[in-house]
Scaffold this motif. Structure first.
Motif, short mmCIF file in Angstrom:
data_model
loop_
_atom_site.label_atom_id
_atom_site.label_comp_id
_atom_site.label_asym_id
_atom_site.label_seq_id
_atom_site.Cartn_x
_atom_site.Cartn_y
_atom_site.Cartn_z
N SER A 75 0.86 -1.19 0.00
CA SER A 75 0.00 0.00 0.00
C SER A 75 0.89 1.23 0.00
O SER A 75 2.09 1.17 0.28
CB SER A 75 -0.92 0.00 1.22
N LEU A 76 0.31 2.37 -0.29
CA LEU A 76 1.07 3.61 -0.30
C LEU A 76 1.63 3.94 1.07
O LEU A 76 2.69 4.55 1.19
CB LEU A 76 0.20 4.76 -0.81
N THR A 77 0.92 3.56 2.13
CA THR A 77 1.40 3.87 3.48
C THR A 77 2.61 3.04 3.87
O THR A 77 3.30 3.38 4.82
CB THR A 77 0.28 3.66 4.52
N GLN A 117 -5.09 0.17 -7.49
CA GLN A 117 -5.08 -0.04 -6.04
C GLN A 117 -4.54 1.20 -5.33
O GLN A 117 -5.12 1.66 -4.35
CB GLN A 117 -4.21 -1.25 -5.69
N PHE A 118 -3.44 1.75 -5.82
CA PHE A 118 -2.86 2.94 -5.20
C PHE A 118 -3.83 4.12 -5.28
O PHE A 118 -4.01 4.86 -4.33
CB PHE A 118 -1.54 3.33 -5.86
N ALA A 151 -7.01 4.03 -5.40
CA ALA A 151 -8.13 3.82 -4.48
C ALA A 151 -7.79 4.27 -3.06
O ALA A 151 -8.67 4.59 -2.27
CB ALA A 151 -8.53 2.34 -4.49
N GLU A 152 -6.50 4.30 -2.73
CA GLU A 152 -6.06 4.75 -1.41
C GLU A 152 -6.01 6.27 -1.30
O GLU A 152 -5.89 6.80 -0.19
CB GLU A 152 -4.67 4.20 -1.10
N LEU A 153 -6.05 6.96 -2.42
CA LEU A 153 -5.92 8.42 -2.42
C LEU A 153 -7.29 9.07 -2.51
O LEU A 153 -8.07 8.76 -3.40
CB LEU A 153 -5.06 8.86 -3.61
N ASP A 154 -7.56 9.98 -1.60
CA ASP A 154 -8.85 10.65 -1.53
C ASP A 154 -8.93 11.79 -2.56
O ASP A 154 -8.28 12.82 -2.38
CB ASP A 154 -9.05 11.19 -0.12
#
Length: 108
Positions: free
Chosen positions: A2-4, A25-26, A28-31
């Motif tokens: 994940s990006l984190t 996927q990446f 989807a983690e970014l708002d």
């Protein structure tokens, strides 16, 4: 990954791109970040809204300090009530400070 779990690092021109599935996927983690193309160069882009110019200015300064700490320097556009942030992730920028790598691979 994940990006984190990754760390922003200078990337090299030989760094492979992530797959389309990993990019999805990446993202989807970014708002509310978007991938945009400017003159054929893909960039991560987001517009942040604020009630006042002063709030937007303080946010821009915070982004600048955090980005400099990570040795990454995005494009920051400050206007009344909004701040635009653009990050370049292309092989064309691989020798520049704006190029970033996550786990040894370029995001875009």
């Amino acid at each position: 990954m994940s990006l984190t779990e990754g760390k922003c690092e200078a990337c090299n021109i030989d760094a492979p791109l992530v797959s389309h599935e990993e990019k999805d996927q990446f993202m989807a983690e970014l708002d509310n970040w978007q991938i945009i193309s400017v003159e054929g160069i893909e960039q991560l882009h987001k517009v942040f809204k604020f009630d006042t110019y002063q709030d937007a200015m303080r946010f821009s300064q915070t982004v600048a300090v955090l980005a400099d700490h990570e040795d990454h320097h995005p494009k920051i556009v400050l206007e009344w009530g909004k701040v635009e942030v653009c990050l370049l992730y292309t092989s064309d920028a691989a020798d520049e400070e704006d190029s970033v790598d996550l786990g040894g691979r370029r995001i875009i």
